[in-house]
Design a protein around this motif. Structure first.
Motif, short mmCIF file in Angstrom:
data_model
loop_
_atom_site.label_atom_id
_atom_site.label_comp_id
_atom_site.label_asym_id
_atom_site.label_seq_id
_atom_site.Cartn_x
_atom_site.Cartn_y
_atom_site.Cartn_z
N ALA A 206 0.81 -1.21 0.00
CA ALA A 206 0.00 0.00 0.00
C ALA A 206 0.85 1.26 0.00
N PRO A 207 0.50 2.26 -0.82
CA PRO A 207 1.23 3.53 -0.77
C PRO A 207 1.01 4.28 0.53
N ARG A 208 -0.16 4.02 1.19
CA ARG A 208 -0.45 4.64 2.48
C ARG A 208 -1.22 3.64 3.33
N LYS A 209 -0.94 3.63 4.63
CA LYS A 209 -1.66 2.74 5.52
C LYS A 209 -1.66 3.31 6.94
N LEU A 210 -2.58 2.81 7.74
CA LEU A 210 -2.69 3.24 9.13
C LEU A 210 -1.81 2.34 9.98
N ASP A 211 -0.84 2.93 10.66
CA ASP A 211 0.14 2.13 11.39
C ASP A 211 -0.50 1.33 12.53
N SER A 212 -1.53 1.86 13.16
CA SER A 212 -2.09 1.21 14.35
C SER A 212 -3.10 0.11 14.03
N TRP A 213 -3.45 -0.05 12.72
CA TRP A 213 -4.42 -1.08 12.36
C TRP A 213 -4.20 -1.45 10.90
N ASP A 214 -3.78 -2.67 10.66
CA ASP A 214 -3.40 -3.07 9.31
C ASP A 214 -4.59 -3.31 8.38
N GLN A 215 -5.79 -3.06 8.86
CA GLN A 215 -6.99 -3.23 8.04
C GLN A 215 -7.43 -1.94 7.36
N VAL A 216 -6.62 -0.90 7.44
CA VAL A 216 -6.96 0.39 6.83
C VAL A 216 -5.77 0.85 5.99
N TYR A 217 -5.97 0.91 4.66
CA TYR A 217 -4.89 1.35 3.78
C TYR A 217 -5.46 1.70 2.40
N GLU A 218 -4.66 2.42 1.63
CA GLU A 218 -4.99 2.69 0.22
C GLU A 218 -4.35 1.60 -0.62
N THR A 219 -5.16 0.89 -1.40
CA THR A 219 -4.63 -0.19 -2.21
C THR A 219 -3.87 0.33 -3.42
N ALA A 220 -2.89 -0.44 -3.86
CA ALA A 220 -2.17 -0.13 -5.10
C ALA A 220 -2.91 -0.62 -6.34
N ILE A 221 -3.99 -1.34 -6.14
CA ILE A 221 -4.80 -1.83 -7.27
C ILE A 221 -5.64 -0.68 -7.81
N PRO A 222 -5.61 -0.42 -9.10
CA PRO A 222 -6.38 0.70 -9.65
C PRO A 222 -7.88 0.42 -9.63
N ALA A 223 -8.67 1.49 -9.63
CA ALA A 223 -10.12 1.35 -9.53
C ALA A 223 -10.70 0.51 -10.66
N LYS A 224 -10.13 0.61 -11.86
CA LYS A 224 -10.70 -0.11 -13.00
C LYS A 224 -10.49 -1.62 -12.90
N LEU A 225 -9.57 -2.05 -12.01
CA LEU A 225 -9.33 -3.48 -11.80
C LEU A 225 -9.68 -3.91 -10.38
N HIS A 226 -10.42 -3.09 -9.70
CA HIS A 226 -10.85 -3.38 -8.33
C HIS A 226 -11.93 -4.47 -8.36
N PRO A 227 -12.05 -5.28 -7.29
CA PRO A 227 -13.11 -6.30 -7.27
C PRO A 227 -14.50 -5.75 -7.53
N SER A 228 -14.80 -4.56 -7.06
CA SER A 228 -16.13 -3.98 -7.32
C SER A 228 -16.33 -3.71 -8.81
N ALA A 229 -15.25 -3.32 -9.51
CA ALA A 229 -15.35 -3.11 -10.95
C ALA A 229 -15.60 -4.43 -11.67
N TYR A 230 -14.98 -5.50 -11.20
CA TYR A 230 -15.23 -6.82 -11.77
C TYR A 230 -16.71 -7.20 -11.63
N VAL A 231 -17.25 -7.01 -10.44
CA VAL A 231 -18.65 -7.36 -10.20
C VAL A 231 -19.56 -6.53 -11.09
N GLY A 232 -19.31 -5.23 -11.17
CA GLY A 232 -20.14 -4.38 -12.01
C GLY A 232 -20.05 -4.75 -13.48
N GLU A 233 -18.83 -5.01 -13.97
CA GLU A 233 -18.65 -5.35 -15.38
C GLU A 233 -19.35 -6.65 -15.74
N ARG A 234 -19.14 -7.69 -14.95
CA ARG A 234 -19.73 -8.99 -15.27
C ARG A 234 -21.24 -8.95 -15.17
N ALA A 235 -21.78 -8.24 -14.18
CA ALA A 235 -23.24 -8.15 -14.06
C ALA A 235 -23.85 -7.44 -15.26
#
Length: 531
Positions: A206-235
């Motif tokens: 991740a280019p940025r993340k919250l040090d005190s909790w590893d469940q919060v960060y900005e992903t390096a995966i672009p929006a167009k290849l994000h899992p939500s984009a996959y779901v929207g495209e296939r539907a």
């Protein structure tokens, strides 16, 4: 459904771990969800929709079976839903519907193991778990691998098409897990487009993340290849395929977001500032009368559980940063829902399609100072969004007490499909037709866990009863009780269990709990003779 009428299509959107009030149409003034807000204006919105169980697998199983977990058998995560069980999807498929799923199903285990401490506690209380020869009570001969269709590791290694009758689905585009790099068919879709999410995603990249909790960060995966984009495209692609066909369709569009890790991509990670997000009411409440396991969490505030799915007491920075990140994911999901709804209009299918939006459970998300889910039935985690748009029926709002288990009988009735034995939910058609203002007076919420927490030893069996007057929760096998007066304390900040002033309320809710639990006895098998 009128005799001879054309059978409607059905499009179900479901979010993962989305609480009811993290949406614009539910009154949230920060998060932007214009597509869902528009859908809500065209739907009947159920403001008091509640889960059967505030956990992924049990409540998802309740959605398609119309049964509570104690009846359908998936009592907790880690128990595969019986693939031969009667359910909504299979009934529609047998009735001629083209049944398709896109996204997360979670009807079978993903392959995640227990934490070492959890496993030790389970083995200490259930020694049969360590005996490979010990059969389950309902065991039946099945081929090897029958319960491995959603195993994450296998799908990472190769593309695995699902069977043509997978819980009634004729076709599945599968996502396994949550966050920015889930598994399943999504991984292979992304690889075909030049990116391996397993190598690019995650907190470690991740280019940025919250040090005190590893469940919060900005992903390096672009929006167009994000899992939500996959779901929207296939539907959207499936809708194009359904257009012009003679058979009706049922499509289940299931987003793995906004479940943690809260990892929005660039363009969504900065949509919301943590500074603009207020602390919830009760973030610093007095927990002197809360259950011991809740009090223990506040002795370790700001320390996430070793199991990243478990409830913990968050500090301000953890809450605000997580909320800003989650809101970004919600807006991304809303855009993809808008993409699918636009395709529905463009293909000419909208006027013949029922549209449903809901989530599998909520998230404590700062209420009472807590995050995530498990071992708590506060409203934030049991209350879910629910909007149902039925062509030809008037939009509106109802505060009737309804359950996730009501969706199966509702959609069976709206599609004119024969019901099956054992359905415990109630059709909401009388509410949609404005012929009734309520379908029940009380609701049972179940939660079973094979392990516990400090202050709450496992195995844990929790039951709550919910009415307009309040909520009563019992942790069976312990003396722990919670009681909240919803007339005076809608936010559930004051546990009044055992207090003389509230004896009548506790007595009435105890009676309602007994009646409700008795009503959930499994009647899915019919007697065939007197003896």
């Amino acid at each position: 459904m009128r005799a001879g009428a054309k059978r409607p299509n059905v499009l179900v959107f479901i979010a993962d771990q989305l609480r009811a009030d993290h949406l614009g149409f539910a009154g949230n003034t920060v998060v932007r969800t214009p597509n869902l807000d528009k859908l809500a204006t065209e739907s009947m919105v159920f403001t008091e929709a509640t889960v059967t169980n505030p956990t992924c697998m049990p409540n998802r199983a309740s959605l398609i079976t119309g049964r509570w977990p104690s009846a359908h058998g998936t009592r907790c995560n880690g128990i595969t839903l019986d693939p031969e069980a009667s359910n909504l999807v299979r009934s529609l498929s047998c009735g001629g519907y083209l049944t398709t799923a896109v996204g997360k199903l979670h009807h079978q285990n993903m392959g995640w193991g227990f934490e070492p401490g959890q496993l030790a506690e389970i083995l200490a209380t259930d020694p049969l778990l360590a005996d490979p020869a010990a059969a389950d009570a309902r065991a039946r001969p099945r081929p090897a691998g029958w319960d491995k269709w959603e195993d994450r590791q296998a799908h990472d290694e190769r593309f695995i098409p699902l069977p043509q009758d997978y819980y009634g689905y004729r076709h599945v585009d599968l996502v396994i897990g949550h966050g920015d790099r889930p598994g399943g068919h999504y991984v292979h879709w992304a690889r075909e487009r030049g990116m391996d999410p397993l190598a690019v995603g995650g907190a470690e990249n991740a280019p940025r993340k919250l040090d005190s909790w590893d469940q919060v960060y900005e992903t390096a995966i672009p929006a167009k290849l994000h899992p939500s984009a996959y779901v929207g495209e296939r539907a959207a692609e499936h809708l194009a395929g359904f257009a012009g066909g003679e058979d009706p369709f049922f499509m289940f569009v299931s987003f793995p977001d906004p479940h943690h890790p809260f990892s929005p991509p660039e363009g969504y990670a900065d949509l919301y500032s943590p500074d603009e997000i207020d602390l919830p009411v009760g973030f610093y409440q007095d927990h002197a009368k809360s259950p011991p396991h809740i009090r223990h969490m506040f002795d370790h505030r700001g320390e996430p559980n070793a199991d990243p799915t478990m409830t913990f007491a968050a500090d301000e920075a953890q809450y605000r940063q997580a909320a800003a990140a989650q809101y970004g994911l919600i807006t991304l999901m809303d855009e993809q829902i808008g993409r699918v709804l636009a395709a529905l209009e463009e293909t000419g299918l909208a006027e013949d399609t029922i549209v449903v939006f809901t989530s599998d459970h909520g998230d404590l998300f700062g209420d009472h100072g807590l995050m995530l889910k498990h071992f708590s039935h506060y409203r934030a985690v049991t209350h879910v969004p629910l909007a149902i748009k039925v062509p030809g029926r008037q939009a509106g709002t109802t505060d009737a007490l309804v359950s996730t288990a009501d969706l199966a009988p509702t959609l069976l009735e709206l599609t004119g499909t024969r019901p099956y034995r054992g359905i415990q939910g109630t059709s909401l058609v009388p509410l949609l037709d404005r012929e009734a203002v309520a379908v029940r007076d009380a609701l049972i919420i179940e939660e079973d866990q094979p392990f516990g927490l400090p202050g709450l030893p496992g195995p844990v069996r929790t039951r709550s009863v919910l009415t307009r007057e309040g909520r009563l929760t019992r942790y069976f096998g312990t003396d722990i009780t919670e009681l909240y007066d919803h007339v005076m304390d809608r936010e559930e900040l004051n546990n009044v269990a055992g207090e003389a002033k509230f004896k009548d309320l506790q007595d009435s809710l105890t009676a309602a709990m007994l009646e409700g639990m008795a009503a959930l006895a499994d009647e899915g098998t019919a007697p065939t003779a007197a003896a």
